[in-house]
Design a protein around this motif. Sequence first.
Motif, PDB file in Angstrom:
ATOM      1  N   ASP A  19       0.864  -1.189   0.000  1.00  0.00           N
ATOM      2  CA  ASP A  19       0.000   0.000   0.000  1.00  0.00           C
ATOM      3  C   ASP A  19       0.894   1.230   0.000  1.00  0.00           C
ATOM      4  O   ASP A  19       1.875   1.279   0.745  1.00  0.00           O
ATOM      5  CB  ASP A  19      -0.921   0.010   1.222  1.00  0.00           C
TER       6      ASP A  19
ATOM      7  N   ASP B   2       0.278   4.141   1.140  1.00  0.00           N
ATOM      8  CA  ASP B   2       0.135   4.880   2.390  1.00  0.00           C
ATOM      9  C   ASP B   2       0.728   4.038   3.529  1.00  0.00           C
ATOM     10  O   ASP B   2       0.209   2.973   3.857  1.00  0.00           O
ATOM     11  CB  ASP B   2      -1.350   5.158   2.645  1.00  0.00           C
TER      12      ASP B   2
ATOM     13  N   ARG C 251       0.749   4.446   6.700  1.00  0.00           N
ATOM     14  CA  ARG C 251      -0.148   4.257   7.840  1.00  0.00           C
ATOM     15  C   ARG C 251      -1.148   3.155   7.546  1.00  0.00           C
ATOM     16  O   ARG C 251      -1.401   2.282   8.392  1.00  0.00           O
ATOM     17  CB  ARG C 251      -0.869   5.568   8.147  1.00  0.00           C
ATOM     18  N   VAL C 252      -1.731   3.181   6.351  1.00  0.00           N
ATOM     19  CA  VAL C 252      -2.697   2.148   5.966  1.00  0.00           C
ATOM     20  C   VAL C 252      -2.017   0.782   5.901  1.00  0.00           C
ATOM     21  O   VAL C 252      -2.586  -0.228   6.335  1.00  0.00           O
ATOM     22  CB  VAL C 252      -3.347   2.492   4.611  1.00  0.00           C
TER      23      VAL C 252
ATOM     24  N   ILE D  69      -1.720  -0.568   9.349  1.00  0.00           N
ATOM     25  CA  ILE D  69      -3.010  -1.026   9.864  1.00  0.00           C
ATOM     26  C   ILE D  69      -3.368  -2.387   9.258  1.00  0.00           C
ATOM     27  O   ILE D  69      -3.772  -3.323   9.962  1.00  0.00           O
ATOM     28  CB  ILE D  69      -4.112   0.006   9.553  1.00  0.00           C
ATOM     29  N   ASN D  70      -3.202  -2.500   7.935  1.00  0.00           N
ATOM     30  CA  ASN D  70      -3.516  -3.767   7.272  1.00  0.00           C
ATOM     31  C   ASN D  70      -2.625  -4.899   7.778  1.00  0.00           C
ATOM     32  O   ASN D  70      -3.073  -6.031   7.976  1.00  0.00           O
ATOM     33  CB  ASN D  70      -3.374  -3.619   5.760  1.00  0.00           C
TER      34      ASN D  70
ATOM     35  N   GLN E 175       6.277  -5.150   4.363  1.00  0.00           N
ATOM     36  CA  GLN E 175       5.381  -4.167   3.781  1.00  0.00           C
ATOM     37  C   GLN E 175       6.131  -3.453   2.656  1.00  0.00           C
ATOM     38  O   GLN E 175       7.331  -3.203   2.762  1.00  0.00           O
ATOM     39  CB  GLN E 175       4.936  -3.136   4.823  1.00  0.00           C
TER      40      GLN E 175
ATOM     41  N   HIS F 191       5.624  -0.167  -0.406  1.00  0.00           N
ATOM     42  CA  HIS F 191       4.832   1.037  -0.646  1.00  0.00           C
ATOM     43  C   HIS F 191       4.860   1.496  -2.106  1.00  0.00           C
ATOM     44  O   HIS F 191       4.414   2.599  -2.418  1.00  0.00           O
ATOM     45  CB  HIS F 191       5.314   2.156   0.279  1.00  0.00           C
TER      46      HIS F 191
ATOM     47  N   ASP G  31      -2.803  -3.062  -2.956  1.00  0.00           N
ATOM     48  CA  ASP G  31      -3.542  -1.852  -3.297  1.00  0.00           C
ATOM     49  C   ASP G  31      -3.427  -1.622  -4.804  1.00  0.00           C
ATOM     50  O   ASP G  31      -2.424  -2.004  -5.425  1.00  0.00           O
ATOM     51  CB  ASP G  31      -2.968  -0.661  -2.527  1.00  0.00           C
TER      52      ASP G  31
ATOM     53  N   THR H 154      -8.311  -2.278  -1.965  1.00  0.00           N
ATOM     54  CA  THR H 154      -8.170  -1.010  -2.653  1.00  0.00           C
ATOM     55  C   THR H 154      -9.446  -0.179  -2.608  1.00  0.00           C
ATOM     56  O   THR H 154     -10.534  -0.707  -2.378  1.00  0.00           O
ATOM     57  CB  THR H 154      -7.769  -1.247  -4.118  1.00  0.00           C
TER      58      THR H 154
ATOM     59  N   LYS I 213     -11.976  -0.606   0.057  1.00  0.00           N
ATOM     60  CA  LYS I 213     -11.764   0.293   1.197  1.00  0.00           C
ATOM     61  C   LYS I 213     -12.925   1.282   1.282  1.00  0.00           C
ATOM     62  O   LYS I 213     -13.447   1.714   0.249  1.00  0.00           O
ATOM     63  CB  LYS I 213     -10.468   1.078   1.039  1.00  0.00           C
ATOM     64  N   PRO I 214     -13.274   1.737   2.478  1.00  0.00           N
ATOM     65  CA  PRO I 214     -12.787   1.257   3.773  1.00  0.00           C
ATOM     66  C   PRO I 214     -13.472  -0.054   4.147  1.00  0.00           C
ATOM     67  O   PRO I 214     -14.574  -0.342   3.693  1.00  0.00           O
ATOM     68  CB  PRO I 214     -13.180   2.369   4.729  1.00  0.00           C
TER      69      PRO I 214
END
Length: 233
Positions: free
Chosen positions: A12, A14, A16-17, A20-21, A36, A38, A58, A86, A108-109
């Motif tokens: 992803d 983001d 932050r996202v 969280i995921n 992770q 990006h 994503d 996504t 999302k969300p």
Amino acid sequence: MNETPIHVLVVDDDMRVARINAAYVAKVPGFLVTAQAHSATEALEFLTSHPVDLVLLDHYLPDENGLDLVRRLRQLGHRTDVIMVTAARDLATVQAAMRLGALQYLVKPFTFTGLRSRLEAYGALRRTLDTGGEAEQAEVDRIFGALAAAGSPNELPKGHSATTAELVRQVLRSAEGPLSTQQIADRAGISRQTAQRYVKLLERTARVSLALRYGETGRPEHRYTWLPSEGPA
């Protein structure tokens, strides 16, 4: 004996996202977040030297979109499974993801429960396939239906496809006004009878509203409108 965990790459743009995921995935027994990424480049570089079982992907990435990344992975011989996670809601993207072999498409969300149900279904599917051997028709049907049933456990009865349900949802969500069953069928690329089954299902679950429009013949035409959810989907 403990089962080998399912290794997951979370992609992803983001950060932050992505965190969280990744935290969501870590809460599901049997799953391990390996890394992770990006961007598509970062994801491809990681996968080249660190194969994983599953990519949570994503679509909107800074260097290329997620579906282009899936195409490149397949061209390079990577057989990693993919679940799209996504905000992309357009039908062309949903259909392309399906044709490229994405096992699920989570918009999302979404809630932790929504992701967990898909991961648990994926885990069950892997355990079934890992046994090898041959399958009777009933077993084949169960394998193909496992992930579909996970998409909306409270909405989809037996015999309904999560992918088709999502196509119908996207048609209704993106419509500027009420649509007839034929219009839904034409936009989703499915038969009128299939569209009728799915809008009736969504109507029963209070996701669409039905209104009647009377034409010159006096016969009413059923027209459907999407009802936004009050919470995250």
